[in-house]
Every structure is written in structure tokens, then in C-alpha cells.
Design a protein around this motif. Structure first.
Motif, short mmCIF file in Angstrom:
data_model
loop_
_atom_site.label_atom_id
_atom_site.label_comp_id
_atom_site.label_asym_id
_atom_site.label_seq_id
_atom_site.Cartn_x
_atom_site.Cartn_y
_atom_site.Cartn_z
N LEU A 94 0.83 -1.20 0.00
CA LEU A 94 0.00 0.00 0.00
C LEU A 94 0.86 1.25 0.00
N VAL A 95 0.60 2.14 -0.96
CA VAL A 95 1.19 3.47 -0.99
C VAL A 95 0.02 4.44 -0.91
N VAL A 104 -1.45 -1.42 -4.16
CA VAL A 104 -2.52 -0.44 -4.10
C VAL A 104 -1.90 0.95 -3.92
N VAL A 105 -2.21 1.86 -4.83
CA VAL A 105 -1.76 3.24 -4.73
C VAL A 105 -3.01 4.11 -4.60
N ARG A 106 -3.15 4.76 -3.46
CA ARG A 106 -4.40 5.45 -3.14
C ARG A 106 -4.15 6.90 -2.73
N ASP A 107 -4.95 7.81 -3.31
CA ASP A 107 -4.91 9.22 -2.92
C ASP A 107 -3.49 9.79 -3.05
N CYS A 108 -2.86 9.55 -4.20
CA CYS A 108 -1.50 10.02 -4.44
C CYS A 108 -1.47 10.93 -5.66
N GLY A 109 -0.52 11.85 -5.67
CA GLY A 109 -0.32 12.73 -6.80
C GLY A 109 1.06 12.51 -7.40
N LEU A 114 -5.19 1.54 -8.64
CA LEU A 114 -5.04 2.98 -8.45
C LEU A 114 -6.39 3.57 -8.06
N GLU A 115 -6.42 4.29 -6.94
CA GLU A 115 -7.66 4.90 -6.46
C GLU A 115 -7.42 6.38 -6.15
N ASP A 116 -8.21 7.24 -6.79
CA ASP A 116 -8.19 8.68 -6.50
C ASP A 116 -6.78 9.26 -6.61
N CYS A 117 -6.10 8.95 -7.70
CA CYS A 117 -4.75 9.46 -7.95
C CYS A 117 -4.77 10.44 -9.12
N SER A 118 -3.78 11.31 -9.15
CA SER A 118 -3.64 12.24 -10.27
C SER A 118 -2.24 12.15 -10.84
N PHE A 119 -2.17 12.24 -12.18
CA PHE A 119 -0.90 12.21 -12.91
C PHE A 119 -0.87 13.46 -13.79
N THR A 120 0.06 14.35 -13.52
CA THR A 120 0.12 15.63 -14.22
C THR A 120 1.50 15.84 -14.83
N ARG A 121 1.54 16.10 -16.12
CA ARG A 121 2.77 16.40 -16.85
C ARG A 121 3.83 15.32 -16.66
#
Length: 202
Positions: free
Chosen positions: A21-22, A60-65, A105-112
Motif C-alpha cells: 500500500l502506498v 494499491v496506490v491510493r490518494d496520491c499525486g 489505483l484509487e483517486d490518484c492524479s498524474f500531471t505532466r
């Protein structure tokens, strides 16, 4: 970032049905570059995370940016790749169980995020990606602007791909090889494959 050849921020593994878990992390400016001492399956992989999943392991990667993570080879943010060359023969002989595992992946964002293959994520296991409530924004690659998956069974729900681009090759948002993919309530907004096919999905 340590700017190593594998896993700019984190290198991890799960096996035997274990779950890693991350959670609630921010990965910024992760970067990996090729090292001459690495073989063909050990490219510069995973600007933020390189994950080895075997024997049914789950990450599991959760709530990460993930922001501005990049690789000179594969997986600008996350790489889940087949095992090293020295394990291939063991796979063929049946003494090592490879290509089994899943990434949730749950509630994660990937930007640029950017890489030649899989601007945000690259995947090559027979199990799959389970993506729920994630945003991929302004991710760039030669192929698979946000995600490149050359194997597996995938589920993508409640997610958005915005302004993701494949430069010169295909799959502005997703590039899918020998895969089964189920997409539900997922949006592709202003994604493009310049001079090629599949502005949203190839």
C-alpha cells in the motif's frame, strides 16, 4: 528523486498474494535515466515507482499525486514490467512464476508525466490495472500518452484523460496491446496522437 535507472522515488515488490500500500503521497519531479550496466528488460523504468509484482501480488496506490515525473525509457510515473533477463529462463522452466500481479489505483492524479512509452504508466503483466477515480492530465509519450499496456485485463472507471498526447505514434490517452479493457464513465478530453492513429485509444 535519486534519478536512478529504476524507480526514481520508490522500488517495491509484492508476491505470494501479498498487498502493498502506498497512500496519501506526493511524487514530484521523479526521474530515471538509462544506465549502461542494465540489460534490455531493465530500462530506465518508473520515474516515481518501479513495481515488481509476482505470485499474485497486489500494489494499491491510493490518494496520491504524481507531478512532472519522467523516464528516458518507460513509465514516466509508474512502471510494472516483466522480470529481468536472468529470470526469463526460470519462467520458461516453471521454477519462477512471473507476469502475475495487479496494480490498483484509487483517486490518484498524474500531471505532466512523460516517457517514450507510457507517459504515466507502463504495464506488461498478464493480470491487470484497476483504475478508479483517477485524473491523467497533460501526460506525453511517443506511444501511450498516459498509459501503455501490452498485456493484461484492465478496468478503468470514473476517470479522466485530459490533454494527453502521443507524439508521432499512437494512443494519445491509452495504447493497448494484447489486452482486455473495460472502461466505464471515463472521459477523454482534447487527447491527441499527432501524425498517427488513436487520439484517445489505440
Amino acid at each position: 528523486s535519486n534519478r536512478s535507472s529504476i524507480g526514481g522515488h520508490l522500488e517495491c515488490s509484492t508476491s505470494g498474494g501479498a498487498t502493498g500500500l502506498v497512500e496519501s503521497c506526493e511524487f514530484v519531479d521523479g526521474a530515471v535515466t538509462r544506465s549502461e550496466r542494465f540489460g534490455p528488460l531493465d530500462e530506465a523504468a518508473g520515474g516515481a515507482i518501479q513495481a515488481s509484482l509476482t505470485h499474485g501480488g497486489v500494489l494499491v496506490v491510493r490518494d496520491c499525486g504524481f507531478e512532472a515525473c519522467n523516464s528516458t525509457d518507460v513509465g514516466g510515473a509508474i512502471s510494472c514490467r516483466q522480470p529481468r533477463e536472468d529470470l526469463r529462463q526460470r519462467c520458461l522452466e516453471g521454477t519462477y512464476v512471473c507476469r502475475r500481479g495487479s496494480l490498483q489505483l484509487e483517486d490518484c492524479s498524474f500531471t505532466r508525466c512523460a516517457a517514450p512509452r507510457g507517459g504515466a504508466i507502463v504495464w506488461s503483466y498478464e493480470d491487470g490495472l484497476d483504475i478508479d477515480g483517477c485524473l491523467f492530465e497533460s501526460c506525453v509519450a511517443l506511444s501511450g500518452g498516459a498509459i501503455l499496456a501490452d498485456a493484461g485485463e484492465h478496468r478503468i472507471v470514473n476517470s479522466e484523460f485530459t490533454q494527453c498526447t502521443a507524439i508521432g505514434q499512437s494512443g494519445g490517452g491509452l495504447w493497448l496491446g494484447t489486452c482486455l479493457a473495460v472502461l466505464e464513465e471515463t472521459w477523454f478530453v482534447e487527447c491527441a496522437a499527432t501524425n498517427s492513429n488513436g487520439g484517445a485509444i489505440q
